[in-house]
Design a protein around this motif. Structure first.
Motif, PDB file in Angstrom:
ATOM      1  N   ALA A 108       0.845  -1.200   0.000  1.00 39.44           N
ATOM      2  CA  ALA A 108       0.000   0.000   0.000  1.00 39.44           C
ATOM      3  C   ALA A 108       0.874   1.241   0.000  1.00 39.44           C
ATOM      4  O   ALA A 108       1.894   1.282   0.688  1.00 39.44           O
ATOM      5  CB  ALA A 108      -0.909  -0.010   1.224  1.00 39.44           C
ATOM      6  N   PRO A 109       0.540   2.250  -0.776  1.00 41.83           N
ATOM      7  CA  PRO A 109       1.391   3.447  -0.861  1.00 41.83           C
ATOM      8  C   PRO A 109       1.459   4.210   0.452  1.00 41.83           C
ATOM      9  O   PRO A 109       0.486   4.264   1.206  1.00 41.83           O
ATOM     10  CB  PRO A 109       0.705   4.277  -1.953  1.00 41.83           C
ATOM     11  N   ALA A 110       2.619   4.780   0.718  1.00 41.81           N
ATOM     12  CA  ALA A 110       2.790   5.579   1.925  1.00 41.81           C
ATOM     13  C   ALA A 110       2.006   6.885   1.808  1.00 41.81           C
ATOM     14  O   ALA A 110       1.749   7.381   0.697  1.00 41.81           O
ATOM     15  CB  ALA A 110       4.272   5.876   2.146  1.00 41.81           C
ATOM     16  N   ARG A 111       1.641   7.435   2.940  1.00 39.98           N
ATOM     17  CA  ARG A 111       0.900   8.697   2.958  1.00 39.98           C
ATOM     18  C   ARG A 111       1.692   9.800   2.249  1.00 39.98           C
ATOM     19  O   ARG A 111       2.877   9.991   2.498  1.00 39.98           O
ATOM     20  CB  ARG A 111       0.620   9.112   4.406  1.00 39.98           C
ATOM     21  N   GLY A 112       1.043  10.496   1.338  1.00 41.29           N
ATOM     22  CA  GLY A 112       1.683  11.597   0.630  1.00 41.29           C
ATOM     23  C   GLY A 112       2.521  11.189  -0.564  1.00 41.29           C
ATOM     24  O   GLY A 112       3.121  12.041  -1.219  1.00 41.29           O
ATOM     25  N   SER A 113       2.554   9.882  -0.886  1.00 41.71           N
ATOM     26  CA  SER A 113       3.393   9.421  -1.997  1.00 41.71           C
ATOM     27  C   SER A 113       2.632   9.307  -3.310  1.00 41.71           C
ATOM     28  O   SER A 113       3.207   8.929  -4.334  1.00 41.71           O
ATOM     29  CB  SER A 113       4.008   8.062  -1.658  1.00 41.71           C
ATOM     30  N   ASN A 151      -3.614   6.143  -5.360  1.00 44.00           N
ATOM     31  CA  ASN A 151      -3.944   5.370  -4.163  1.00 44.00           C
ATOM     32  C   ASN A 151      -5.413   4.964  -4.241  1.00 44.00           C
ATOM     33  O   ASN A 151      -6.305   5.812  -4.167  1.00 44.00           O
ATOM     34  CB  ASN A 151      -3.693   6.200  -2.902  1.00 44.00           C
ATOM     35  N   VAL A 152      -5.657   3.676  -4.408  1.00 41.91           N
ATOM     36  CA  VAL A 152      -7.021   3.168  -4.457  1.00 41.91           C
ATOM     37  C   VAL A 152      -7.375   2.620  -3.075  1.00 41.91           C
ATOM     38  O   VAL A 152      -6.747   1.664  -2.601  1.00 41.91           O
ATOM     39  CB  VAL A 152      -7.181   2.067  -5.522  1.00 41.91           C
ATOM     40  N   VAL A 153      -8.355   3.246  -2.441  1.00 41.27           N
ATOM     41  CA  VAL A 153      -8.790   2.846  -1.104  1.00 41.27           C
ATOM     42  C   VAL A 153     -10.100   2.073  -1.262  1.00 41.27           C
ATOM     43  O   VAL A 153     -11.099   2.626  -1.740  1.00 41.27           O
ATOM     44  CB  VAL A 153      -8.994   4.072  -0.191  1.00 41.27           C
ATOM     45  N   GLY A 154     -10.083   0.813  -0.884  1.00 41.21           N
ATOM     46  CA  GLY A 154     -11.240  -0.033  -1.112  1.00 41.21           C
ATOM     47  C   GLY A 154     -11.937  -0.479   0.152  1.00 41.21           C
ATOM     48  O   GLY A 154     -11.314  -0.640   1.204  1.00 41.21           O
ATOM     49  N   VAL A 165      -6.595  -5.953 -10.397  1.00 42.68           N
ATOM     50  CA  VAL A 165      -6.344  -5.546 -11.781  1.00 42.68           C
ATOM     51  C   VAL A 165      -5.019  -6.209 -12.171  1.00 42.68           C
ATOM     52  O   VAL A 165      -3.943  -5.679 -11.875  1.00 42.68           O
ATOM     53  CB  VAL A 165      -6.260  -4.012 -11.916  1.00 42.68           C
ATOM     54  N   PRO A 166      -5.052  -7.379 -12.807  1.00 44.50           N
ATOM     55  CA  PRO A 166      -3.860  -8.229 -12.971  1.00 44.50           C
ATOM     56  C   PRO A 166      -2.665  -7.566 -13.639  1.00 44.50           C
ATOM     57  O   PRO A 166      -1.523  -7.909 -13.324  1.00 44.50           O
ATOM     58  CB  PRO A 166      -4.381  -9.402 -13.816  1.00 44.50           C
ATOM     59  N   GLU A 167      -2.884  -6.628 -14.543  1.00 40.08           N
ATOM     60  CA  GLU A 167      -1.761  -6.036 -15.262  1.00 40.08           C
ATOM     61  C   GLU A 167      -1.136  -4.848 -14.522  1.00 40.08           C
ATOM     62  O   GLU A 167      -0.125  -4.305 -14.970  1.00 40.08           O
ATOM     63  CB  GLU A 167      -2.203  -5.599 -16.657  1.00 40.08           C
ATOM     64  N   LEU A 168      -1.733  -4.455 -13.382  1.00 40.84           N
ATOM     65  CA  LEU A 168      -1.253  -3.255 -12.696  1.00 40.84           C
ATOM     66  C   LEU A 168      -0.718  -3.512 -11.289  1.00 40.84           C
ATOM     67  O   LEU A 168       0.165  -2.793 -10.835  1.00 40.84           O
ATOM     68  CB  LEU A 168      -2.355  -2.198 -12.636  1.00 40.84           C
ATOM     69  N   ASN A 169      -1.246  -4.504 -10.571  1.00 41.91           N
ATOM     70  CA  ASN A 169      -0.734  -4.776  -9.223  1.00 41.91           C
ATOM     71  C   ASN A 169      -1.412  -6.017  -8.656  1.00 41.91           C
ATOM     72  O   ASN A 169      -2.246  -6.644  -9.319  1.00 41.91           O
ATOM     73  CB  ASN A 169      -0.948  -3.579  -8.296  1.00 41.91           C
ATOM     74  N   ARG A 170      -1.067  -6.329  -7.409  1.00 38.59           N
ATOM     75  CA  ARG A 170      -1.636  -7.463  -6.703  1.00 38.59           C
ATOM     76  C   ARG A 170      -3.093  -7.180  -6.360  1.00 38.59           C
ATOM     77  O   ARG A 170      -3.602  -6.077  -6.568  1.00 38.59           O
ATOM     78  CB  ARG A 170      -0.856  -7.709  -5.412  1.00 38.59           C
ATOM     79  N   LYS A 171      -3.770  -8.165  -5.803  1.00 37.94           N
ATOM     80  CA  LYS A 171      -5.152  -7.971  -5.377  1.00 37.94           C
ATOM     81  C   LYS A 171      -5.203  -7.598  -3.896  1.00 37.94           C
ATOM     82  O   LYS A 171      -4.273  -7.860  -3.134  1.00 37.94           O
ATOM     83  CB  LYS A 171      -5.973  -9.244  -5.607  1.00 37.94           C
ATOM     84  N   ILE A 172      -6.307  -6.940  -3.501  1.00 43.83           N
ATOM     85  CA  ILE A 172      -6.532  -6.607  -2.098  1.00 43.83           C
ATOM     86  C   ILE A 172      -7.928  -7.076  -1.707  1.00 43.83           C
ATOM     87  O   ILE A 172      -8.869  -7.003  -2.500  1.00 43.83           O
ATOM     88  CB  ILE A 172      -6.385  -5.098  -1.816  1.00 43.83           C
ATOM     89  N   ASP A 173      -8.066  -7.570  -0.481  1.00 40.07           N
ATOM     90  CA  ASP A 173      -9.363  -7.984   0.019  1.00 40.07           C
ATOM     91  C   ASP A 173     -10.123  -6.781   0.556  1.00 40.07           C
ATOM     92  O   ASP A 173      -9.542  -5.890   1.190  1.00 40.07           O
ATOM     93  CB  ASP A 173      -9.202  -9.018   1.134  1.00 40.07           C
ATOM     94  N   ASN A 180      -8.856  -1.004   2.763  1.00 40.91           N
ATOM     95  CA  ASN A 180      -7.575  -1.545   2.324  1.00 40.91           C
ATOM     96  C   ASN A 180      -7.117  -0.717   1.138  1.00 40.91           C
ATOM     97  O   ASN A 180      -7.938  -0.150   0.413  1.00 40.91           O
ATOM     98  CB  ASN A 180      -7.718  -3.021   1.945  1.00 40.91           C
ATOM     99  N   SER A 181      -5.811  -0.624   0.936  1.00 40.64           N
ATOM    100  CA  SER A 181      -5.289   0.246  -0.124  1.00 40.64           C
ATOM    101  C   SER A 181      -4.356  -0.517  -1.051  1.00 40.64           C
ATOM    102  O   SER A 181      -3.675  -1.458  -0.634  1.00 40.64           O
ATOM    103  CB  SER A 181      -4.532   1.442   0.476  1.00 40.64           C
ATOM    104  N   VAL A 182      -4.333  -0.086  -2.296  1.00 39.03           N
ATOM    105  CA  VAL A 182      -3.402  -0.634  -3.279  1.00 39.03           C
ATOM    106  C   VAL A 182      -2.966   0.488  -4.211  1.00 39.03           C
ATOM    107  O   VAL A 182      -3.735   1.414  -4.490  1.00 39.03           O
ATOM    108  CB  VAL A 182      -4.052  -1.788  -4.079  1.00 39.03           C
ATOM    109  N   LEU A 183      -1.732   0.417  -4.658  1.00 36.64           N
ATOM    110  CA  LEU A 183      -1.208   1.407  -5.600  1.00 36.64           C
ATOM    111  C   LEU A 183      -1.515   0.978  -7.022  1.00 36.64           C
ATOM    112  O   LEU A 183      -1.209  -0.148  -7.417  1.00 36.64           O
ATOM    113  CB  LEU A 183       0.308   1.541  -5.427  1.00 36.64           C
ATOM    114  N   LEU A 184      -2.128   1.867  -7.795  1.00 32.04           N
ATOM    115  CA  LEU A 184      -2.326   1.626  -9.221  1.00 32.04           C
ATOM    116  C   LEU A 184      -1.512   2.642 -10.002  1.00 32.04           C
ATOM    117  O   LEU A 184      -1.544   3.843  -9.719  1.00 32.04           O
ATOM    118  CB  LEU A 184      -3.805   1.729  -9.606  1.00 32.04           C
TER     119      LEU A 184
END
Length: 327
Positions: A108-113, A151-154, A165-173, A180-184
């Motif tokens: 997950a991306p750091a705050r402000g990144s 930063n995608v917050v789900g 999104v298989p071509e951009l990053n791992r999955k998040i529950d 939960n967050s993931v970087l796209l």
């Protein structure tokens, strides 16, 4: 090829195409792909070695000595070296690589990144997408600027979902009551299909997501347009369709900003005509498929929460005319 309301085109048979983890288009997914290829290569080497030893053992089954000479001690060293030491070294190396280096790029991306934050909420069976600080609300199509850390917050509104999104990053529950967050990040302009990767009910397989990476200027233009309220219907048929929408039950489940429709059960339809797909990216967004969806939504996506409304063909045509203007 089917023409969509938004002026683009989509092939219904290829709505699921592109979910390929071996075609990375972000640094994070590239690190995952490299690790996968290394593991595959190592597995083939190990399989080949085991196959050679098996064949060698069968060919020399009536001989006491090893092929390269040596007795019991040599055989013991071979078993310990290949059967114990080598697996320990390989697994330790993979653990360090994946859990120290790869995880840094996929975490997950750091705050402000990041330059943009997007909120994604999973529903049975569609994705609600919001852009904090803006009024834009859409469904199933996540627009991001290319070459930009997002930063995608789900989270989820009902059961457990998993955003991938298989071509951009791992999955998040996505778990009820938690985020939960993931970087796209997309390194080129394009559309990247995603999927709910956690079984969430009858239409789990038809809960798709499209990530649209576009140049910054085009993204800003899209976001500005999505943030605005819907315009009133123009023309007699569209105006009649708007009245039907507000009085025949549609407004109980759907929201159209700028009207009295404030439903929160189904997707926000303020700018539904700007989307390329409908029903969780299950069908293309054109007049024919939209008409069929309104006439019998359970046929296209059995079990979804959209009821079959007692509307005549003329009423449905008027509704479609109105929805086609919501761009």
């Amino acid at each position: 090829m089917t023409q969509t309301m938004s002026g683009g085109s989509v092939r219904p048979a290829t709505l699921l195409a592109g979910q390929n983890v071996l075609h990375p288009h972000s640094p994070a997914e590239h690190s995952i792909t490299v690790l996968w290829w290394v593991m595959l290569g190592g597995a083939w080497i190990g399989l080949t070695l085991v196959a050679v030893l098996l064949v060698l053992g069968w060919v020399r089954r009536n001989r006491d000595a090893l092929p390269f000479g040596g007795g019991e001690r040599a055989a013991t060293r071979l078993v310990v070296g290949l059967g114990i030491v080598t697996p320990i070294l390989v697994l330790t190396g993979l653990f360090l690589w994946s859990d120290i280096f790869v995880i840094r790029s996929t975490a997950a991306p750091a705050r402000g990144s990041t330059a943009l934050t997007v909120q994604v909420t999973g529903h049975q069976w569609f994705w609600e997408i919001r852009y904090p600080g803006m009024k834009a609300v859409t469904a199933n199509e996540l627009h991001i600027p290319v070459d930009t850390r997002v930063n995608v917050v789900g989270t989820t509104a009902d059961v457990i979902h998993s955003l991938w999104v298989p071509e951009l990053n791992r999955k998040i529950d996505l778990i009820p009551g938690r985020t939960n967050s993931v970087l796209l990040y997309a390194d080129r302009v394009g559309t990247y299909p995603g999927q709910c990767a956690e079984f969430c009910g009858l239409q789990h397989a038809h809960m798709e997501l499209l990530v649209v990476a576009e140049p910054r200027a085009r993204f800003e233009q899209w976001l500005h347009g999505e943030s605005g309220s819907a315009r009133p219907g123009t023309g007699a048929e569209a105006q009649r369709g708007q009245q039907l929408f507000l009085t025949e039950g549609c407004a109980d489940c759907h929201q159209i900003r700028g009207t009295s429709a404030q439903g929160q059960v189904g997707p926000d339809l303020t700018h539904v005509a700007s989307r390329t797909t409908l029903a969780g990216a299950t069908i293309p967004n054109d007049r024919t498929d939209l008409t069929a969806w309104l006439r019998d939504p359970q046929r296209a996506k059995p079990g979804n929460k959209m009821p079959e409304l007692p509307l005549s063909s003329r009423d449905i045509a008027a509704l479609v005319s109105y929805l086609e203007e919501l761009k």
